[in-house]
Structures are given as C-alpha cells and as structure tokens.
Design a protein around this motif. Structure first.
Motif, PDB file in Angstrom:
ATOM      1  N   GLN A 264      23.589  11.783  22.665  1.00  0.00           N
ATOM      2  CA  GLN A 264      24.948  11.842  22.138  1.00  0.00           C
ATOM      3  C   GLN A 264      25.794  12.903  22.824  1.00  0.00           C
TER       4      GLN A 264
ATOM      5  N   SER B  44      25.438   5.631  23.670  1.00  0.00           N
ATOM      6  CA  SER B  44      25.562   6.462  22.469  1.00  0.00           C
ATOM      7  C   SER B  44      26.227   7.800  22.771  1.00  0.00           C
TER       8      SER B  44
ATOM      9  N   GLN C  15      28.653  10.659  23.173  1.00  0.00           N
ATOM     10  CA  GLN C  15      29.944  10.955  22.560  1.00  0.00           C
ATOM     11  C   GLN C  15      30.662  12.104  23.250  1.00  0.00           C
TER      12      GLN C  15
END
Length: 190
Positions: free
Chosen positions: A49, A70, A72
């Motif tokens: 992430q 995934s 971010q």
C-alpha cells in the motif's frame, strides 16, 4: 507475516528480489539509501500500500510496478528517474505520488490519466515541458505541484481538474496567464 519493512538510512544498493515472506508487506520504507535498482519481481508484492524510497539513486521504474494495484502512496522524491513507464497508469488505488527532485524530461505517459484516485501529485524540480491531454481525467486531484520545470504554458487539460484546490506552477517559463483555470471553483491557491 511481515507487514512493515523499514530499512531507512542504510547503504542498500537495490530493492532486492522479493522473498516469499515479503508478498504480504503493506508498507515498504527504504529512504536515504543508495538504491539504484528496483528488482522487477516487486510486482509480486500485491498487498503493498505504501512505498517510501526517497533520497536514493533509482534510475528506472520496472514495468512490473503496474501490478501493484493496491499501492496508495508512492514517494520516489530525490532519485535519478528520467521517465515514468506507461504501466504507472495501472496503479488504480494510488492517492499520493511524489516524484519531485528527479530528472524527468521525457513526456509524462498518456496512461497517467488513468490514476483516477490520485489526490496529491508532486512533479516539481524536474525538466517536464508538457503534460498529456489525459491529465485532465484526474478528477480527484486536489493538490498539484508542477513548480520548477520547463513548462511554457499551463496545459489546457488542467481546466478539467474540478477538484483542484492548490496548484503551484512557480519557476517555469509560463508566458501568459492561464485564463482556463478561472473556472476551477475549488481552486484556492495558485
């Protein structure tokens, strides 16, 4: 299982080939090392992430980066990148991206417009001379720093960035006021 991996402030020279136990890592922190290379099988870290790898010597992002759907937050500030691969557009969960203080001079790939979740983008202190029209599709983008590049105009595509609150275009070669930004009702800082 390993979820957070921190190896900041060391002398690492590459983001190594991922061991089987790394696949579940959520947060990879590698700032201030001597990393030049990211091993292509980083794409196996499907749960990743956040990747924080500023102040290294990274010269390229492997195409396999596009598998990190995934991801971010991506911080690659102060490295030696000269271009972004088209696969960057596959990072559909990316919300915060900092690639400032690099050597980006190649055109930003059109696939960049696929980063629809992007909220904060820092492209400052590079040699970018233009942005693709697809840039206007970044509908969630709230903060954009394009300062200290080689822009001679604020791209027309920015008029579609309706969520934009903060835009920094200082230190470029802009010759005329960007009137097309006047319709950005959320813009608070220019």
């Amino acid at each position: 299982k390993l979820e957070i991996f921190k190896m900041n402030d060391n002398w690492l020279q590459e983001i190594p080939e991922c061991a089987e136990g790394w696949i579940a890592v959520l947060d990879l922190q590698l700032k201030n090392n001597r990393i030049r290379r990211i091993h292509p099988n980083i794409g196996q870290m499907l749960s990743l992430q956040s990747l924080d790898a500023p102040m290294n010597e990274i010269e390229a992002i492997p195409a396999e980066f596009g598998m990190l759907t995934s991801l971010q937050e991506l911080n690659l500030r102060t490295n030696r990148l000269t271009e972004l691969p088209p696969e960057i557009g596959a990072l559909v969960s990316l919300q915060k991206f900092d690639v400032s203080h690099n050597r980006l001079e190649a055109e930003i790939p059109a696939e960049f417009g696929l980063l629809r979740a992007l909220r904060t983008l820092n492209l400052s202190h590079n040699k970018i001379s233009g942005l693709p029209m697809s840039f206007g599709a970044l509908e969630c983008l709230g903060e954009l720093d394009m300062s200290h590049n080689k822009l001679d105009a604020v791209p027309q595509s920015m008029m579609y960035l309706q969520s934009l609150r903060k835009l920094n275009c200082s230190g470029n070669m802009v010759k005329t006021f960007p009137m097309h930004l006047c319709d950005l009702v959320k813009l608070r800082e220019l």
